[in-house]
Enzyme design. Structure first.
Site, PDB file in Angstrom:
ATOM      1  CE  LYS A 116      -3.865  -2.364   0.221  1.00  0.00           C
ATOM      2  NZ  LYS A 116      -3.341  -3.735   0.253  1.00  0.00           N
ATOM      3  CE  LYS A 159      -6.690   2.587   5.167  1.00  0.00           C
ATOM      4  NZ  LYS A 159      -7.011   2.930   3.753  1.00  0.00           N
ATOM      5  N   GLY A 165      -8.897  -6.822   2.929  1.00  0.00           N
ATOM      6  CA  GLY A 165     -10.050  -7.527   3.462  1.00  0.00           C
ATOM      7  C   GLY A 165     -10.534  -7.004   4.797  1.00  0.00           C
ATOM      8  CG  HIS A 236     -13.672  -3.092   6.468  1.00  0.00           C
ATOM      9  ND1 HIS A 236     -13.560  -1.724   6.311  1.00  0.00           N
ATOM     10  CD2 HIS A 236     -13.480  -3.336   7.793  1.00  0.00           C
ATOM     11  CE1 HIS A 236     -13.307  -1.164   7.487  1.00  0.00           C
ATOM     12  NE2 HIS A 236     -13.253  -2.110   8.395  1.00  0.00           N
ATOM     13  CD  GLU A 276     -11.447  -1.442  -4.111  1.00  0.00           C
ATOM     14  OE1 GLU A 276     -11.268  -1.249  -2.892  1.00  0.00           O
ATOM     15  OE2 GLU A 276     -12.028  -2.448  -4.570  1.00  0.00           O
ATOM     16  CG  ASN A 290      -8.861  -4.627  -5.579  1.00  0.00           C
ATOM     17  OD1 ASN A 290      -8.161  -5.097  -4.685  1.00  0.00           O
ATOM     18  ND2 ASN A 290      -9.963  -3.954  -5.322  1.00  0.00           N
ATOM     19  NE  ARG A 292      -8.929  -9.209  -6.129  1.00  0.00           N
ATOM     20  CZ  ARG A 292     -10.102  -8.662  -5.855  1.00  0.00           C
ATOM     21  NH1 ARG A 292     -11.062  -8.652  -6.766  1.00  0.00           N
ATOM     22  NH2 ARG A 292     -10.337  -8.098  -4.682  1.00  0.00           N
ATOM     23  CB  VAL A 295     -17.071  -9.820  -6.722  1.00  0.00           C
ATOM     24  CG1 VAL A 295     -18.484 -10.387  -6.607  1.00  0.00           C
ATOM     25  CG2 VAL A 295     -16.073 -10.707  -5.991  1.00  0.00           C
ATOM     26  NE  ARG A 338     -19.643  -8.509  -3.737  1.00  0.00           N
ATOM     27  CZ  ARG A 338     -18.327  -8.427  -3.535  1.00  0.00           C
ATOM     28  NH1 ARG A 338     -17.757  -9.260  -2.663  1.00  0.00           N
ATOM     29  NH2 ARG A 338     -17.590  -7.549  -4.169  1.00  0.00           N
TER      30      ARG A 338
END
Length: 448
Positions: A116, A159, A165, A236, A276, A290, A292, A295, A338
């Site tokens: 990060k 953080k 997650g 989260h 994000e 991210n 990747r 979802v 979801r």
């Protein structure tokens, strides 16, 4: 083009990848654990290979077995889906060393964005707006950390540099609480991520979560596909996502997205990716990237008509993007719920056998799922069993269609969080406008 693809994931995303591969004429090899033998996503593939027992460490996270399965099946590429190994730079490097195309960015990009602090520095250099905070690891010295916090201004959030997650984070509202928060967060980061490096940012108290979807190829081309609002979260974890983000100016989105694309070019990024942000008081603040598939990619597909998974495969095969930014338009509004196998009151997991399953259908309704009557929802994996996606001319129509879809959904044998979705979608405040990331916790707190 890729000829044969191993899918290193399970459940609904495995079926989604199979569908995209089939449309491009790519054969699929589905890995699976012993617990998933005979499931719909295993049966649907051209070939299936068991890579180990139920535990993820012995199967879906077992890199040597997955690579061996890919090579033994004469595959030339690996798609990791999301979760599991999708953001593991070691796995991406191992694929490359084995002569397999990894459907995602290079290992170096994954590693840099997984740190990060390094990600903040890349974004700052590209002009991507970041939450005010540190660009270097926090020192061990408490007085130095107090000086940093005072400079940022309370409240702050500590953080883990390699966290995710929702783990490895602590909000600190006053100086007296800083020492305990640093100690606890370092220990959690060390245990969860094997690295206790920390950094600090200003804590935004009423933000929305807005993210920007990008596609970039290995030839220097990059486009963004608009934004999503993912503010409906519990602990989260996202619950409902929608696109576009209502109430956020297009000028702000376009300017922020342009900076994101500069960062992609600086990184040499190739693949799908998501930036994000926290959005508050008319400003966007970067929190992470991210590297990747998300979802919630389905809501972006619904309003753009662009198949993101197919483009992932084409980019991994070395093809240049043929999409031009000026040709990408957003049409209507889309929403995703979801559906998790969990108690709607306590949120405890509810694995078990699905006696009957009837998905909703109709105009503007899309269902992504691996469920079928008789399917077993095992206790070993993530509890998401389906995604309902609705689209309409505007947000109200998308919500109304989702309410109808939830009413038609039938899952017998296990409990799901469908009642929570109905409650959220029918809430007057949510129907009027998107809410902050704290909306769900405030809604359920009085009952708790």
């Amino acid at each position: 083009m890729i000829k044969r693809l191993v899918i290193a994931n399970r459940g609904e995303i495995a079926l989604r990848i199979q569908r995209a591969a089939r449309a491009l004429g790519i054969e699929t090899v589905q890995i699976h654990s012993t617990a998933d033998a005979g499931t719909s996503f295993v049966r649907a593939a051209d070939l299936a290979v068991c890579v180990g027992p139920a535990a993820t460490a012995d199967s879906y996270l077992n890199m040597p077995r997955i690579i061996a399965a890919a090579l033994a099946s004469d595959c030339d590429a690996v798609h990791p889906g999301y979760g599991l190994l999708s953001e593991n730079p070691e796995f991406a490097a191992l694929c490359e060393e084995s002569g397999l195309a990894f459907v995602g960015p290079r290992a170096e990009c994954i590693a840099k964005m997984g740190d990060k602090i390094a990600a903040r520095n890349v974004m700052t250099a590209a002009g991507v707006p970041c939450v005010p905070g540190t660009n270097d690891p926090l020192p061990d010295d408490l007085d130095a950390c107090r000086t940093v916090a005072a400079g940022i201004g309370y409240p702050v959030i500590i953080k883990a540099a390699h966290g995710g997650g929702g783990r490895g984070m602590r909000v600190v509202r006053q100086s007296d609480d800083l020492a305990a928060a640093l100690k606890t967060t370092r220990a959690e980061a060390r245990n969860a991520f094997g690295d206790d490096t920390l950094f600090m940012e200003r804590f935004l108290d009423r933000p929305r979560h807005v993210e920007i979807q990008i596609l970039a190829d290995a030839h220097g081309n990059a486009v963004h596909l608009g934004e999503r609002d993912c503010s409906m979260q519990r602990r989260h974890q996202k619950v409902i996502e929608e696109a576009p983000a209502m109430g956020v100016s297009r000028a702000l989105i376009d300017a922020t997205a342009a900076a994101c694309l500069r960062a992609c070019r600086d990184l040499g990024y190739a693949g799908a990716g998501t930036f994000e942000f926290l959005y508050q008081d008319g400003e966007m603040f970067f929190i992470e990237m991210n590297t990747r598939l998300q979802v919630e990619h389905c809501v972006t597909e619904a309003i753009t008509g662009i198949d993101i998974v197919q483009w992932q495969l084409r980019i991994a095969a070395g093809e240049p993007l043929t999409l031009r930014q000026e040709d990408i338009a957003l049409h209507g509004h889309a929403m995703e719920c979801r559906i998790n196998a969990e108690d709607p009151e306590t949120f405890a997991p509810t694995p078990g056998r699905v006696r009957d399953f009837i998905p909703p259908a109709g105009n503007g309704i899309r269902v992504e799922t691996h469920l079928e009557p008789g399917a077993e929802v095992p206790p070993y994996y993530d509890g998401m069993v389906a995604k309902l996606v609705t689209s309409g001319r505007d947000r109200t129509e998308a919500i109304d269609r989702m309410m109808g879809a939830l009413a038609a959904l039938r899952i017998d044998g296990i409990q799901s969080n469908a009642p929570l979705h109905r409650r959220l979608l029918s809430h007057p405040a949510f129907r009027e406008e998107p809410q902050t990331i704290h909306f769900i916790e405030h809604l359920i707190a009085p009952e708790a």
